[in-house]
Design a protein around this motif. Sequence first.
Motif, PDB file in Angstrom:
ATOM      1  N   UNK A 127       0.684  -1.133  -0.143  1.00 40.27           N
ATOM      2  CA  UNK A 127      -0.003  -0.068   0.070  1.00 40.27           C
ATOM      3  C   UNK A 127       0.892   1.340  -0.021  1.00 40.27           C
ATOM      4  N   UNK A 128       0.355   2.450  -0.612  1.00 41.53           N
ATOM      5  CA  UNK A 128       1.062   3.630  -0.658  1.00 41.53           C
ATOM      6  C   UNK A 128       0.090   4.762  -0.328  1.00 41.53           C
ATOM      7  N   UNK A 129       0.579   5.917  -0.046  1.00 42.52           N
ATOM      8  CA  UNK A 129      -0.173   7.157   0.238  1.00 42.52           C
ATOM      9  C   UNK A 129       0.131   8.155  -0.850  1.00 42.52           C
ATOM     10  N   UNK A 130      -0.588   8.859  -1.576  1.00 48.78           N
ATOM     11  CA  UNK A 130       0.024   9.851  -2.255  1.00 48.78           C
ATOM     12  C   UNK A 130      -0.739  11.228  -2.153  1.00 48.78           C
ATOM     13  N   UNK A 131      -0.074  12.095  -1.485  1.00 47.50           N
ATOM     14  CA  UNK A 131      -0.707  13.264  -1.336  1.00 47.50           C
ATOM     15  C   UNK A 131      -0.796  14.272  -2.588  1.00 47.50           C
ATOM     16  N   UNK A 132      -1.964  14.169  -3.076  1.00 48.04           N
ATOM     17  CA  UNK A 132      -2.084  15.006  -4.352  1.00 48.04           C
ATOM     18  C   UNK A 132      -3.565  15.281  -4.680  1.00 48.04           C
ATOM     19  N   UNK A 139      -1.156  14.226 -13.006  1.00 49.38           N
ATOM     20  CA  UNK A 139      -0.330  14.216 -12.127  1.00 49.38           C
ATOM     21  C   UNK A 139      -0.422  13.001 -11.028  1.00 49.38           C
ATOM     22  N   UNK A 140      -1.646  12.635 -10.665  1.00 50.11           N
ATOM     23  CA  UNK A 140      -1.671  11.421  -9.994  1.00 50.11           C
ATOM     24  C   UNK A 140      -0.917  10.223 -10.631  1.00 50.11           C
ATOM     25  N   UNK A 141      -1.483   9.903 -11.914  1.00 50.57           N
ATOM     26  CA  UNK A 141      -1.239   8.774 -12.559  1.00 50.57           C
ATOM     27  C   UNK A 141       0.520   8.879 -12.742  1.00 50.57           C
ATOM     28  N   UNK A 142       1.162   9.984 -13.020  1.00 49.35           N
ATOM     29  CA  UNK A 142       2.468  10.077 -13.226  1.00 49.35           C
ATOM     30  C   UNK A 142       3.484  10.098 -12.043  1.00 49.35           C
ATOM     31  N   UNK A 143       2.656  10.118 -10.829  1.00 47.70           N
ATOM     32  CA  UNK A 143       3.440  10.277  -9.700  1.00 47.70           C
ATOM     33  C   UNK A 143       4.606   9.064  -9.282  1.00 47.70           C
ATOM     34  N   UNK A 144       5.693   9.283  -8.865  1.00 50.30           N
ATOM     35  CA  UNK A 144       6.464   8.216  -8.407  1.00 50.30           C
ATOM     36  C   UNK A 144       6.045   7.205  -7.359  1.00 50.30           C
ATOM     37  N   UNK A 145       5.000   7.832  -6.262  1.00 49.87           N
ATOM     38  CA  UNK A 145       4.554   6.826  -5.478  1.00 49.87           C
ATOM     39  C   UNK A 145       3.568   6.031  -6.186  1.00 49.87           C
ATOM     40  N   UNK A 150       1.811   0.684  -8.508  1.00 52.87           N
ATOM     41  CA  UNK A 150       0.720  -0.010  -9.357  1.00 52.87           C
ATOM     42  C   UNK A 150       1.547  -0.083 -11.030  1.00 52.87           C
ATOM     43  N   UNK A 151       1.238  -1.185 -11.492  1.00 55.00           N
ATOM     44  CA  UNK A 151       1.562  -1.525 -12.880  1.00 55.00           C
ATOM     45  C   UNK A 151       0.511  -1.071 -13.978  1.00 55.00           C
ATOM     46  N   UNK A 152       0.281   0.305 -14.499  1.00 59.31           N
ATOM     47  CA  UNK A 152      -0.785   0.608 -15.215  1.00 59.31           C
ATOM     48  C   UNK A 152      -0.859   0.120 -16.604  1.00 59.31           C
ATOM     49  N   UNK A 153       0.171  -0.937 -16.779  1.00 53.75           N
ATOM     50  CA  UNK A 153      -0.128  -1.684 -18.155  1.00 53.75           C
ATOM     51  C   UNK A 153      -0.905  -2.964 -17.739  1.00 53.75           C
ATOM     52  N   UNK A 154      -1.458  -2.990 -16.696  1.00 52.95           N
ATOM     53  CA  UNK A 154      -2.441  -4.269 -16.003  1.00 52.95           C
ATOM     54  C   UNK A 154      -3.579  -3.558 -15.440  1.00 52.95           C
TER      55      UNK A 154
END
Length: 267
Positions: A127-132, A139-145, A150-154
């Motif tokens: 699990x991770x938490x993104x402050x966005x 910006x959410x989808x490109x964030x390093x966290x 997540x692997x967006x290819x799946x």
Amino acid sequence: MPQGGAANGGINTGEAHSARVYDYILGGKTHFAADRAAADDLTSAWPKLPVSMRINRATMHRMGRWLAEEAGIRQFLDIGTGIPTEPNLHQIVQGIAPESRVAYVDNDPMVLEHARALLASTPQGRTSYLDADMRDPDGVLRSPELQATLDLSRPVAVTVIAMLQFVEDASALLRGLTSALAPGSYVALTTATADITPDEVTEMARRYTERGVPMYLRTRAEVEELLAGLELVEPGVVPMNRWRPDADAAEIPDTDVNMYAAVARVV
């Protein structure tokens, strides 16, 4: 920012915040006087609001279970997480599939303070938490966290629970999120409507808006339009008590809820 607002590490204690109002009504401890006053005012307009909020939480649990059990999803992106209230999404899905990976997104400082409760993953998952800001889906989808989680290819399930009523251009938000998702991904949402109890819920939304939290109520047709281009999962857009209720659950009248629920598949 209203007077008396900036305190506690930049948290605005002088103005109601939807996450803290929600927390107060659910019996949590993370709220201030402005949040309690707002919650009491909203509940006076529509006394069933606390009931509906609890049903919304139960609906999220059912959606999470369905996505993990029936759809076989192992990656989740939770938009507008709110103050953690157990069981959280990762606890639901990792209880079914321990290898599940969950990324939480919110931009409320108090959610950030409590984010450690969202990071207690199983050893097999993550699990991770993104402050966005969810209004910046790119910006959410490109964030390093997020990309480390997540692997967006799946396939990914994006859950947007009780959040879209606070977004004027919800269509653009959902388009921005789904455009980057792999086929076989899902969107699960609940969002407010005045279709069922128009007078009370319309008044509640008016009072919320007056307190600086604009609330956009949508008809069933408008919610269906938000999901245009996706494949709706049965039973479609329905009052949230009717979205795949547990077989042994007592029947809940539609007038106890103020939200539609839907799950749709990216094709």
